[in-house]
Design an enzyme around this catalytic site. Structure first.
Site, short mmCIF file in Angstrom:
data_model
loop_
_atom_site.label_atom_id
_atom_site.label_comp_id
_atom_site.label_asym_id
_atom_site.label_seq_id
_atom_site.Cartn_x
_atom_site.Cartn_y
_atom_site.Cartn_z
N SER A 1 0.82 -1.21 0.00
CA SER A 1 0.00 0.00 0.00
C SER A 1 0.85 1.27 0.00
O SER A 1 0.45 2.29 -0.57
CB SER A 1 -0.95 -0.01 1.20
OG SER A 1 -0.23 -0.14 2.40
N ALA B 1 8.02 -1.83 4.05
CA ALA B 1 8.44 -2.92 4.95
C ALA B 1 7.34 -3.12 6.00
O ALA B 1 6.53 -2.22 6.24
CB ALA B 1 9.75 -2.58 5.64
N GLY C 1 7.27 -8.93 3.22
CA GLY C 1 6.53 -10.08 2.71
C GLY C 1 5.10 -10.14 3.19
O GLY C 1 4.40 -11.12 2.91
N GLY C 2 4.66 -9.09 3.90
CA GLY C 2 3.25 -9.06 4.31
C GLY C 2 2.32 -9.19 3.11
O GLY C 2 1.24 -9.78 3.21
N GLU D 1 10.92 -9.27 -4.38
CA GLU D 1 11.44 -8.06 -3.72
C GLU D 1 12.91 -8.25 -3.35
O GLU D 1 13.73 -7.34 -3.54
CB GLU D 1 10.62 -7.76 -2.46
CG GLU D 1 9.19 -7.31 -2.78
CD GLU D 1 8.31 -7.16 -1.56
OE1 GLU D 1 7.27 -6.51 -1.69
OE2 GLU D 1 8.63 -7.70 -0.49
C1 5RP Z 1 5.01 -6.87 0.38
C2 5RP Z 1 5.88 -6.14 1.34
C3 5RP Z 1 5.45 -4.76 1.74
O1 5RP Z 1 6.51 -3.89 1.52
C4 5RP Z 1 5.10 -4.75 3.19
O2 5RP Z 1 4.13 -5.75 3.43
C5 5RP Z 1 4.55 -3.38 3.62
O3 5RP Z 1 3.30 -3.19 3.04
P1 5RP Z 1 2.46 -1.86 3.22
O4 5RP Z 1 3.21 -0.78 2.47
O5 5RP Z 1 1.12 -2.18 2.60
O6 5RP Z 1 2.36 -1.54 4.69
O7 5RP Z 1 6.89 -6.60 1.81
O8 5RP Z 1 5.46 -8.17 0.16
#
Ligand code: 5RP
Length: 224
Positions: A34, A87, A99-100, A107
């Site tokens: 996001s 991140a 990796g969320g 990546e």
């Molecule tokens: C995706 C990721 C994203 O960078 C991480 O999950 C952060 O996500 P967001 O910007 O939605 O908080 O590693 O694989």
């Protein structure tokens, strides 16, 4: 508990600040999530500076294409001058959990290939020790139970991410309760388990710059 609208503005401010790191004739690596989505929607402001783009996920590729950017394979672009990504957690030692969104393998490949990594986060992502956020691990499907057992020996509880397949056709285990005291060592140890494609500790290739979005300002920490 933080307000989601505040978080959103913090992410947007961090993403906009990162545009300042894009220079003329740059090959750009684009992350996923996001926070990066805000970057993608503002990227037209520096379109004239970008020679080519490599993307870390099918989702980001779609958004970049919608903005009129041609996304190329990393093998064609060569080493990106700059990689910008979010991140899930980051320390002031520039180590991260990522990796969320499940895009950790691509990546990590682009981060490794890039000359500079600028990490854009809202201030809730700054932590002293990694591991409160469950650690994502991309695994080859047939190895999921075996990898879970190996992770249990390290003290972590694996949870299979439901109804989720990575862009590479694999599964994600989200690992709870790992104490990540030495991120580079644990990154290597988990990656050595057969069946692990990669894990979401980003310490062997840390970020070079952290841009932290606050309610109305940004803070920048640079790894000297
Ligand atoms: C995706 C990721 C994203 O960078 C991480 O999950 C952060 O996500 P967001 O910007 O939605 O908080 O590693 O694989």
């Amino acid at each position: 508990m933080k307000n989601i609208m505040t978080d959103t503005n913090e992410k947007r401010l961090a993403a906009i600040k990162s545009l300042e790191y894009i220079e003329d004739d740059f090959v750009l690596g684009v992350g996923t999530g996001s926070t990066v989505n805000f970057l993608i929607s503002e990227l037209h402001l520096v379109r004239h500076k970008i020679r080519s783009i490599a993307s870390s996920s099918e989702a980001s590729t779609r958004l970049l294409s919608d903005e009129g950017f041609l996304v190329e394979d990393l093998s064609s672009t060569g080493s990106p001058d700059l990689y910008i990504d979010g991140a899930d957690e980051i320390t002031k030692n520039f180590h991260m959990i990522k990796g969320g969104g499940g895009a950790l393998t691509r990546e990590k490949i682009i981060a490794h290939a890039s000359k500079k990594f600028v990490c854009i986060v809202d201030n809730s992502k700054i932590v002293d020790v990694l591991g409160n956020f469950p650690l994502p691990i991309e695994v080859i499907p047939m190895a999921k139970s075996m990898v879970s057992r190996e992770i249990a020996k390290l003290g972590g509880q694996s949870e299979l991410r439901h109804d989720f397949q990575t862009d590479n056709g694999n599964l994600i285990l989200d690992v709870h309760n790992l104490k990540i005291i030495d991120p580079p060592s644990l990154e290597k140890e988990i990656n050595n388990i057969p069946g692990v494609v990669t894990n979401g500790i980003f310490a062997l290739r840390p970020a070079n710059v952290i841009i932290i979005g606050n309610a109305e300002t940004t803070d920048v920490i640079t790894n000297t």
